[in-house]
Design a protein around this motif. Structure first.
Motif, PDB file in Angstrom:
ATOM      1  N   HIS A  51      14.311  35.638  10.909  1.00 49.89           N
ATOM      2  CA  HIS A  51      13.954  36.571  10.937  1.00 49.89           C
ATOM      3  C   HIS A  51      12.406  36.811  10.837  1.00 49.89           C
ATOM      4  N   VAL A  52      11.950  38.112  11.715  1.00 46.66           N
ATOM      5  CA  VAL A  52      10.612  38.480  11.564  1.00 46.66           C
ATOM      6  C   VAL A  52      10.265  39.685  10.726  1.00 46.66           C
ATOM      7  N   MET A  53       9.137  39.396   9.710  1.00 52.02           N
ATOM      8  CA  MET A  53       9.133  40.052   8.928  1.00 52.02           C
ATOM      9  C   MET A  53       8.502  41.739   9.375  1.00 52.02           C
ATOM     10  N   TRP A  54       9.074  42.952   8.893  1.00 51.46           N
ATOM     11  CA  TRP A  54       8.434  44.178   9.508  1.00 51.46           C
ATOM     12  C   TRP A  54       7.912  44.979   8.318  1.00 51.46           C
ATOM     13  N   ALA A 373      27.244  40.724  15.303  1.00 49.11           N
ATOM     14  CA  ALA A 373      26.352  41.642  16.173  1.00 49.11           C
ATOM     15  C   ALA A 373      24.857  41.020  15.790  1.00 49.11           C
ATOM     16  N   VAL A 374      24.775  41.031  14.378  1.00 53.85           N
ATOM     17  CA  VAL A 374      23.321  40.508  14.119  1.00 53.85           C
ATOM     18  C   VAL A 374      23.003  39.129  14.450  1.00 53.85           C
ATOM     19  N   PHE A 375      23.949  38.272  14.625  1.00 52.92           N
ATOM     20  CA  PHE A 375      23.694  36.847  14.784  1.00 52.92           C
ATOM     21  C   PHE A 375      23.634  36.685  16.438  1.00 52.92           C
ATOM     22  N   THR A 376      24.394  37.370  17.096  1.00 52.27           N
ATOM     23  CA  THR A 376      24.159  37.640  18.448  1.00 52.27           C
ATOM     24  C   THR A 376      22.953  38.149  18.990  1.00 52.27           C
ATOM     25  N   ARG A 377      22.398  39.111  18.113  1.00 52.42           N
ATOM     26  CA  ARG A 377      20.874  39.422  18.671  1.00 52.42           C
ATOM     27  C   ARG A 377      19.838  38.335  18.394  1.00 52.42           C
ATOM     28  N   MET A 378      20.074  37.546  17.395  1.00 53.00           N
ATOM     29  CA  MET A 378      19.160  36.692  17.192  1.00 53.00           C
ATOM     30  C   MET A 378      19.212  35.396  18.250  1.00 53.00           C
ATOM     31  N   THR A 379      20.325  35.087  18.761  1.00 52.82           N
ATOM     32  CA  THR A 379      20.419  34.194  19.690  1.00 52.82           C
ATOM     33  C   THR A 379      20.112  34.660  20.954  1.00 52.82           C
ATOM     34  N   GLN A 380      19.844  36.057  21.290  1.00 51.86           N
ATOM     35  CA  GLN A 380      19.344  36.512  22.380  1.00 51.86           C
ATOM     36  C   GLN A 380      17.770  36.585  22.049  1.00 51.86           C
ATOM     37  N   ALA A 381      17.219  36.197  21.248  1.00 54.83           N
ATOM     38  CA  ALA A 381      15.797  36.173  20.899  1.00 54.83           C
ATOM     39  C   ALA A 381      15.193  37.898  20.902  1.00 54.83           C
ATOM     40  N   VAL A 382      15.934  38.636  20.186  1.00 58.98           N
ATOM     41  CA  VAL A 382      15.647  39.898  20.020  1.00 58.98           C
ATOM     42  C   VAL A 382      15.293  40.020  18.282  1.00 58.98           C
ATOM     43  N   PRO A 383      13.890  40.042  18.213  1.00 62.73           N
ATOM     44  CA  PRO A 383      13.542  40.029  16.754  1.00 62.73           C
ATOM     45  C   PRO A 383      13.686  41.390  16.170  1.00 62.73           C
ATOM     46  N   GLU A 384      13.746  41.661  14.893  1.00 67.62           N
ATOM     47  CA  GLU A 384      13.585  42.852  14.104  1.00 67.62           C
ATOM     48  C   GLU A 384      12.250  43.614  14.614  1.00 67.62           C
ATOM     49  N   SER A 385      11.043  42.579  14.557  1.00 69.39           N
ATOM     50  CA  SER A 385       9.891  43.372  14.830  1.00 69.39           C
ATOM     51  C   SER A 385       9.046  42.311  15.774  1.00 69.39           C
ATOM     52  N   ARG A 386       7.945  42.676  16.401  1.00 66.73           N
ATOM     53  CA  ARG A 386       7.074  42.235  17.214  1.00 66.73           C
ATOM     54  C   ARG A 386       5.855  41.697  16.523  1.00 66.73           C
ATOM     55  N   SER A 387       5.856  42.011  15.251  1.00 66.54           N
ATOM     56  CA  SER A 387       4.475  41.671  14.400  1.00 66.54           C
ATOM     57  C   SER A 387       4.387  40.151  14.495  1.00 66.54           C
ATOM     58  N   ARG A 388       5.170  39.153  14.752  1.00 71.19           N
ATOM     59  CA  ARG A 388       4.782  37.823  14.751  1.00 71.19           C
ATOM     60  C   ARG A 388       4.034  37.628  15.905  1.00 71.19           C
TER      61      ARG A 388
END
Length: 527
Positions: A51-54, A373-388
């Motif tokens: 998870h990336v903090m937003w 769906a959430v875990f699939t997104r994570m495996t595809q390297a699409v974070p919640e935010s690009r802040s990191r």
């Protein structure tokens, strides 16, 4: 003199017998519960580390740092839309270890405690237990996302776990309800619904023991005081631009929300793949009705569930619309009531589920779908935010002392979690990491204003300027106005865009993101 007290071994045998009987009634052995929780723990740890903090998460941490003591912090955090319990916990953690990582640690610890209560204490059969544990709210939203809503889930499950033995003992449930009122606005509604459940129970039971009425009276007082404390902390709102116009508070709007728009108010409880008109308008309300009907063993529970659904819907219609984190609290409340009702049943649960209970299981299954769906997104390297990613860029030697500006200003609130660069809010004309969504600050922004602000800040400080833009710019783009909701529109003027691109250099494009926090990054100074 011979003792009449039972031997300790007899107590131990008796407690084991009760535990065995509970396991037999639910059909969920302790070994299976342990396996479920270990699997949950592994998945939740993965979700938390990915998870990336937003911005909304970081805002609470920023507010928790305000003031020289707790009381000053409480006053500084007034009006930002949330009661202060979460800020107090974060400040306490920061006093032990002054590092932003405590935000994720505290959130995970609370989520893990809630899941442990669910896994080891809830009188649920294997299927319901698995669906509840691995739903998107339990395994991700209320544990990996560091918000105050996971605290609400923990307190609701704590109330369910202690209800049977402590309902008629003054203090315990009352204290938990007071704390629940100070997790978020929606939980005030849920605390009131639990009081309603309690009242109906007492009316039906007609208890002769005066302690039962006393315990309820104390709990009612605790909820009133807790709701008042919540209201004091939340109002008057600093974020005045977030609040809807008073004209939207009409009876017709509320009536529509409680009838034809009921599903729409909770639409994110449907996975995005099936979020159709039929799903929202027909299927979701039907699942709600079946879920409430699944509590038919207790009139009080059914009344409380219906009241909670109505109350949360009114909040969404009159204060602000709900996202998944808000809407899923209703499912947690249904789990809490189901837990309490089943704990009270003297007979083992029926082997054959009813259509109503199947409806509740279906509602939970949809949350499991969302979890996948959430875990699939994570495996595809699409974070919640690009802040990191932005922070990694700012960590470069040439940019470590750069001042960051941008549009919308909210894109910058997550920066302090990862780096120490100063942030200048152009709309508010001040250095800060906390945006105020006030009507005074809700002004039109333009590309020209951003460029002029960047040049002015650079002239005053001599530092490099990093400009973060959600809007992608192109020399040939046409003029337009981009609506920004409650923080003011962005006006696109072609001539200003060309001047901006000639005066800056784009050094990165961070996209896509699961939230709106994807952006282009520029430095002041042409190629």
């Amino acid at each position: 003199m011979a003792s009449t007290a039972p031997f300790p071994s007899a107590n131990l045998v008796g407690s084991r017998a009760v535990a065995s009987r509970t396991a037999a009634d639910t059909g969920t052995s302790m070994a299976l519960r342990s396996a479920y929780w270990c699997l949950w723990l592994a998945a939740a740890l993965f979700a938390t580390t990915q998870h990336v903090m937003w911005r909304d998460e970081i805002r609470a941490l920023t507010l928790a740092r305000h003031g020289s003591n707790v009381w000053e912090m409480i006053y500084a955090a007034r009006g930002y839309g949330h009661p202060t319990l979460w800020h107090i916990l974060l400040r306490g953690a920061l006093s032990l270890y002054d590092n932003p990582v405590v935000l994720a640690v505290v959130a995970f610890a609370i989520g893990a405690a809630a899941s442990a209560l669910l896994a080891f204490k809830a009188p649920f059969r294997p299927l319901m237990l698995a669906l509840a544990l691995f739903s998107a709210f339990s395994i991700y939203e209320y544990v990996a996302v560091a918000r105050n809503y996971g605290l609400g889930m923990f307190l609701l499950f704590a109330i369910a776990a202690t209800w049977k033995h402590y309902r008629d003992r003054a203090g315990v449930i009352a204290g938990l309800l007071f704390l629940l009122c100070n997790t978020n606005i929606h939980s005030v509604v849920l605390a009131g619904a639990l009081l309603l459940f309690w009242f109906v129970e007492l009316v039906q039971e007609k208890p002769s023991d005066r302690r039962a009425g006393t315990s309820f009276a104390i709990a009612a007082a605790a909820v009133l005081i807790g709701a008042a404390a919540c209201a004091w902390q939340v109002y008057p709102p600093v974020d005045s631009a977030v609040m809807p116009a008073s004209s939207t508070h009409g009876v017709d709007r509320i009536a529509a929300a409680l009838t034809i728009n009921l599903g729409a108010a909770f639409h994110e409880l449907l996975p995005a793949a099936i979020r159709s008109v039929i799903g929202v308008i027909i299927i979701l309300p039907m699942l709600f009705l079946l879920s409430i009907a699944s509590l038919r063993a207790s009139t009080g529970a059914m009344v409380a569930a219906a009241a909670a659904l109505a109350g949360m819907t009114v909040v969404f219609a009159t204060i602000y619309p709900g996202s998944y984190r808000h809407q899923a609290l209703f499912i947690v409340f249904l789990l809490t009531l189901t837990w309490i009702v089943r704990d009270k049943q003297s007979q083992p649960m029926r082997d054959r589920p009813t259509s109503a209970s199947l409806g509740f299981l279906a509602l939970l299954a949809l949350q499991l779908w969302s979890s996948v769906a959430v875990f699939t997104r994570m495996t595809q390297a699409v974070p919640e935010s690009r802040s990191r990613d932005l922070a990694a860029l700012l960590a470069r030697p040439s940019l470590h002392d750069a001042i960051v500006i941008g549009d919308p200003d909210t894109m910058l609130e997550a920066v302090p979690y990862y780096v120490d660069n100063r942030v200048f809010l152009v709309r508010e004309r001040r250095y800060s990491t906390t945006v105020t969504f006030s009507n005074d600050a809700k002004t039109e922004m333009s590309i020209g204003k951003l460029l002029n602000a960047a040049k002015a800040v650079h002239a005053r400080t001599g530092r490099p300027i990093v400009i973060v833009l959600q809007q992608q710019l192109d020399p040939g783009m046409a003029g337009s106005v981009v609506e920004r909701g409650y923080y003011g529109p962005l006006r696109i003027d072609p001539a200003e865009v060309r001047t901006f691109l000639a005066s800056t250099r784009r050094i990165a494009r961070f996209a896509p993101a699961a939230s709106d926090e994807s952006y282009d990054v520029y430095t002041l100074g042409s190629n």
